[in-house]
Design a protein around this motif. Structure first.
Motif, PDB file in Angstrom:
ATOM      1  N   THR A   1       1.972  -1.107  -6.178  1.00 34.51           N
ATOM      2  CA  THR A   1       1.148  -1.270  -4.983  1.00 34.51           C
ATOM      3  C   THR A   1      -0.310  -1.482  -5.381  1.00 34.51           C
ATOM      4  O   THR A   1      -0.728  -1.121  -6.481  1.00 34.51           O
TER       5      THR A   1
ATOM      6  N   VAL B   1       0.868  -1.172   0.000  1.00 40.17           N
ATOM      7  CA  VAL B   1       0.000   0.000   0.000  1.00 40.17           C
ATOM      8  C   VAL B   1       0.907   1.225   0.000  1.00 40.17           C
ATOM      9  O   VAL B   1       1.816   1.325   0.830  1.00 40.17           O
TER      10      VAL B   1
ATOM     11  N   PHE C   1       0.295  -5.910   5.343  1.00 37.88           N
ATOM     12  CA  PHE C   1       0.693  -5.206   4.132  1.00 37.88           C
ATOM     13  C   PHE C   1       2.077  -4.583   4.290  1.00 37.88           C
ATOM     14  O   PHE C   1       2.482  -4.238   5.407  1.00 37.88           O
TER      15      PHE C   1
ATOM     16  N   LEU D   1      -9.436  -3.176  -0.111  1.00 39.62           N
ATOM     17  CA  LEU D   1      -8.577  -4.219  -0.664  1.00 39.62           C
ATOM     18  C   LEU D   1      -9.156  -5.622  -0.505  1.00 39.62           C
ATOM     19  O   LEU D   1      -8.540  -6.600  -0.920  1.00 39.62           O
TER      20      LEU D   1
ATOM     21  N   ALA E   1      -2.900  -0.182  -3.734  1.00 39.84           N
ATOM     22  CA  ALA E   1      -3.675   1.025  -3.477  1.00 39.84           C
ATOM     23  C   ALA E   1      -2.744   2.167  -3.127  1.00 39.84           C
ATOM     24  O   ALA E   1      -1.675   1.962  -2.547  1.00 39.84           O
TER      25      ALA E   1
ATOM     26  N   VAL F   1      -9.246   1.137   4.420  1.00 45.74           N
ATOM     27  CA  VAL F   1      -8.328   0.727   3.349  1.00 45.74           C
ATOM     28  C   VAL F   1      -8.370  -0.785   3.179  1.00 45.74           C
ATOM     29  O   VAL F   1      -8.416  -1.303   2.055  1.00 45.74           O
TER      30      VAL F   1
END
Length: 322
Positions: A152, A43, A71, A216, A154, A212
């Motif tokens: 990435t 991310v 992540f 995802l 996001a 977030v």
């Protein structure tokens, strides 16, 4: 410590970077790597160098929480939001990657050299698209933002002014079909105008790490599982971001009547009068009205919330019709 050069033909070359190929560039960039790229999905967290204290605290907590969820955290190593993102990842003992604007022999900013050393010592990485001895130049930072977005899942914009470099990373994420998330910010603050523009252009608002993670599809899978999927499934599923013409296609049916217009300020009236059925960029709105960008954005936000203006991709707006 010299960097490892990774050519597009190398088996270890990250496949998502082939998305950067254009008519003028037949191949993706050569990479220069120090450390090891993480197997965890990444991310990107970006924002202004002149970040507020609240934004820095939020960024560190966000990066730490995302790191704890499995992540890796990627950013550009700059002052402000970037540095806070790397620090948050280090606090959570999560891998973090600096995508540099210049060569690794010229750390930028210089005072972050110890931070970069800590990132390498913790198992993270420094990545660049230019050789080690290349000094940092303005154009290279725009190019690195495209690499950052491509590698990435996001990109999260925490705080950004209207001309913030973080918006080029946001534009790259949108162009490449990656998830684009933005932390809402007061549009009358110079630090928040860029965030407001990205939100009205279709970015997903997020206020915590859970938002977030939801974008995802849940916590990151174990590294081994991700390693098998990383090069094939680095892009989000189709349909998770607004299609380029979707916002305007929804209103393509012949109009029956004009939207009822509520009471509005002089700036809002000027903005509405400057718009018609043809999409116009916010820069055009400023030219037509003579309003400064901040006031034009405030008016556009208000009119959009009142449903008398329709937002489209890439900062485009038009009058709403029913």
């Amino acid at each position: 410590m010299a960097s490892i050069e990774i050519q597009p033909a190398d088996p270890s070359y990250p496949a998502p970077l082939w998305a950067l190929v254009t008519e003028s560039e037949a191949a993706p960039p050569t990479l220069y790597l120090r450390g090891a790229l993480p197997s965890r999905p990444g991310v990107a967290i970006v924002g202004t160098r002149a970040a507020s204290d609240d934004a820095l605290r939020f960024t560190r907590a966000l990066a730490a929480s995302l790191g704890e969820a499995g992540f890796s955290i990627w950013s550009g190593g700059a002052r402000g939001v970037d540095a806070a993102a790397h620090e948050g990842a280090l606090e959570a003992r999560a891998p973090t990657v600096v995508v540099s604007g210049g060569g690794h022999a010229h750390p930028y900013p210089r005072e972050h050299a110890p931070l970069f050393d800590r990132i390498l010592a913790a198992g993270g990485a420094l990545l660049a698209r230019v050789p080690d001895d290349t000094p940092p130049l303005p154009g290279l930072f725009l190019q690195r933002n495209a690499v950052l977005a491509a590698l990435t899942l996001a990109t999260v914009v925490v705080e950004a002014g209207i001309e913030s470099g973080a918006r080029s990373a946001a534009a790259a994420a949108r162009r490449l079909g990656r998830h684009l998330c933005v932390v809402p910010h007061a549009p009358w603050s110079p630090r928040g105008v860029g965030c407001a523009l990205e939100l009205v252009s279709g970015a997903r608002p997020v206020t915590r790490a859970a938002d977030v993670i939801d974008v995802l599809g849940g916590p990151a899978p174990p590294p081994r599982r991700r390693a098998r999927r990383s090069l094939r499934n680095s892009s989000p599923a189709a349909g998770t971001l607004p299609l380029p013409d979707a916002a305007f296609a929804r209103a393509s049916a012949p109009p029956e009547k004009t939207v009822q217009i509520p009471a509005m300020s002089a700036a809002e009236r000027a903005v509405l009068d400057a718009l018609d059925a043809h999409p116009a960029h916010v820069d055009e709105v400023c030219e037509r009205t003579g309003l400064p960008p901040r006031r034009a954005v405030e008016a556009l936000l208000t009119l959009t919330l009142q449903a008398v203006v329709v937002e489209g991709p890439a900062g485009l707006f038009r009058r709403a019709l029913r």
